[in-house]
Enzyme design. Structure first.
Site, PDB file in Angstrom:
ATOM      1  NE  ARG A  41      39.298  37.531  46.827  1.00 11.32           N
ATOM      2  CZ  ARG A  41      40.172  36.603  47.146  1.00 11.32           C
ATOM      3  NH1 ARG A  41      39.881  35.764  48.140  1.00 11.32           N
ATOM      4  NH2 ARG A  41      41.314  36.470  46.498  1.00 11.32           N
ATOM      5  CG  ASP A  69      36.996  37.095  42.501  1.00  6.60           C
ATOM      6  OD1 ASP A  69      37.921  37.493  41.792  1.00  6.60           O
ATOM      7  OD2 ASP A  69      36.916  37.349  43.728  1.00  6.60           O
ATOM      8  CD  GLU A 141      39.952  38.554  39.250  1.00  5.98           C
ATOM      9  OE1 GLU A 141      40.052  39.222  40.302  1.00  5.98           O
ATOM     10  OE2 GLU A 141      40.617  37.523  39.027  1.00  5.98           O
ATOM     11  CG  ASP A 267      40.806  41.744  52.057  1.00 11.59           C
ATOM     12  OD1 ASP A 267      40.367  41.680  50.902  1.00 11.59           O
ATOM     13  OD2 ASP A 267      41.785  41.071  52.466  1.00 11.59           O
TER      14      ASP A 267
HETATM   15  O1  G3P Z   1      41.255  42.058  41.037  1.00 11.06           O
HETATM   16  C1  G3P Z   1      42.192  42.279  42.037  1.00 11.06           C
HETATM   17  C2  G3P Z   1      42.456  41.041  42.832  1.00 11.06           C
HETATM   18  O2  G3P Z   1      41.244  40.565  43.303  1.00 11.06           O
HETATM   19  C3  G3P Z   1      43.157  39.999  42.029  1.00 11.06           C
HETATM   20  O3  G3P Z   1      43.552  38.912  42.800  1.00 11.06           O
HETATM   21  O4  G3P Z   1      43.385  36.607  43.537  1.00 11.06           O
HETATM   22  O5  G3P Z   1      42.084  38.351  44.695  1.00 11.06           O
HETATM   23  O6  G3P Z   1      41.441  37.631  42.419  1.00 11.06           O
HETATM   24  P1  G3P Z   1      42.579  37.826  43.395  1.00 11.06           P
HETATM   25 CA    CA Z   2      39.602  39.234  42.415  1.00  9.32          CA
END
Ligand code: G3P
Ligand code: CA
Length: 279
Positions: A41, A69, A141, A267
């Site tokens: 992120r 995301d 993602e 992170d």
């Molecule tokens: O794509 C890796 C990781 O980001 C998946 O989990 O919940 O952070 O989207 P989340």
């Molecule tokens: Ca993610």
């Protein structure tokens, strides 16, 4: 005699790691060591996640890839946010899909993290990708809540259109916990790299290599908590690239690198970089 010879060859081959032509994105900031430092992120320990500030910081820290995301606004624009609602990361409440992009744009997106980031703009995918174009590889993602059964006119098609308009296909890898996304990508962009994010209810008893084959993907992504010896052996025997999330502790970073991770989501990409460089 001949069949015994063939059997021996098959047995030997099954123990030799081999690549099946998996495609990974080109890395503008590749340091050449074969391991990929991924800013989760953005550099989200130091700036609000999934914002231009966290992505700029990831680029400055020379992360080799950044993850973001993507969901859809009410008017169908791909926007960058992790949760299904805006509650945690803005000053408003409600489902992302209930806000038009203009309504999202006026939300306060940085102050929840720190007053230093007050006024941080709510980013669209197009804005983020335009900002970092050519400077870093990007893992896009796709969030499950924005996915429909058919590919036509859906979030995958919209994201692909942005990527193609910007001409950055070679620096992109898609991923999702929603396996319909793999089918949509195979239909709309079979040559673009994609990773499956392990999700138990859609996987049955299949091993990573079986999922990778079934969904025709280039990499297998999972949480460090799910990393069993069985998965490790299976991934290595089949030469499958694998990426592990989300790791911020140095000791665990080292352990996972030693177990052969192709890349790690963190992170703190600066910490991960220094761990890799000092192994
Ligand atoms: O794509 C890796 C990781 O980001 C998946 O989990 O919940 O952070 O989207 P989340
Ligand atoms: Ca993610």
């Amino acid at each position: 005699m001949k069949s015994l010879f063939s059997l021996i060859i098959v047995l030997i081959m099954s123990f030799i790691p081999h690549s099946q032509g998996f495609i990974l994105p080109e890395l503008p900031t590749d340091n050449g060591d074969g391991f990929i430092v991924i800013a989760h992120r953005g550099a989200s320990a130091y700036a609000p996640e999934n914002t231009l500030s966290s992505f700029r910081l990831a680029v400055e820290m020379k992360a080799e890839m950044m993850e973001l995301d993507v969901s859809l606004s009410k008017d169908g624009i791909p926007v960058v946010i992790h949760d299904e609602t805006v509650n945690r990361t803005t000053d408003a409440n409600g489902a992302v899909s209930d806000f038009t992009v203009d309504e999202l744009k006026v939300l306060e997106t940085g102050a929840w993290f720190s007053e230093d980031f007050a006024g941080e703009p709510f980013p669209t995918l197009k804005e983020v990708l335009s900002e970092v174009k050519g400077e870093i590889a990007v893992n896009i993602e796709i969030k499950s809540e924005a996915v429909k059964n058919t590919a036509e006119g859906g979030i995958v098609e919209k994201c692909l259109q942005i990527v193609r308009t910007l001409g950055i296909e070679k620096n992109i890898i898609f991923s999702s916990f929603d396996y319909r996304v793999m089918d949509h990508l195979n239909e709309l962009a079979p040559d673009l790299p994609k990773a499956i994010l392990y999700e138990e209810s859609q996987s049955g008893n299949l091993l990573p290599s079986e999922l990778v084959k079934k969904y025709k993907v280039d990499a297998f992504n999972f949480s460090h908590r799910q990393f069993s010896q069985e998965w490790e052996d299976d991934l290595k025997v089949h030469g499958i690239p694998f990426f592990i999330y989300t790791v911020n502790e140095e000791k665990l970073m080292k352990e996972l690198i030693e177990r052969g991770a192709t890349g790690i989501f963190s992170d703190k990409p600066d910490v991960l970089k220094s761990v890799v460089e000092n192994l």
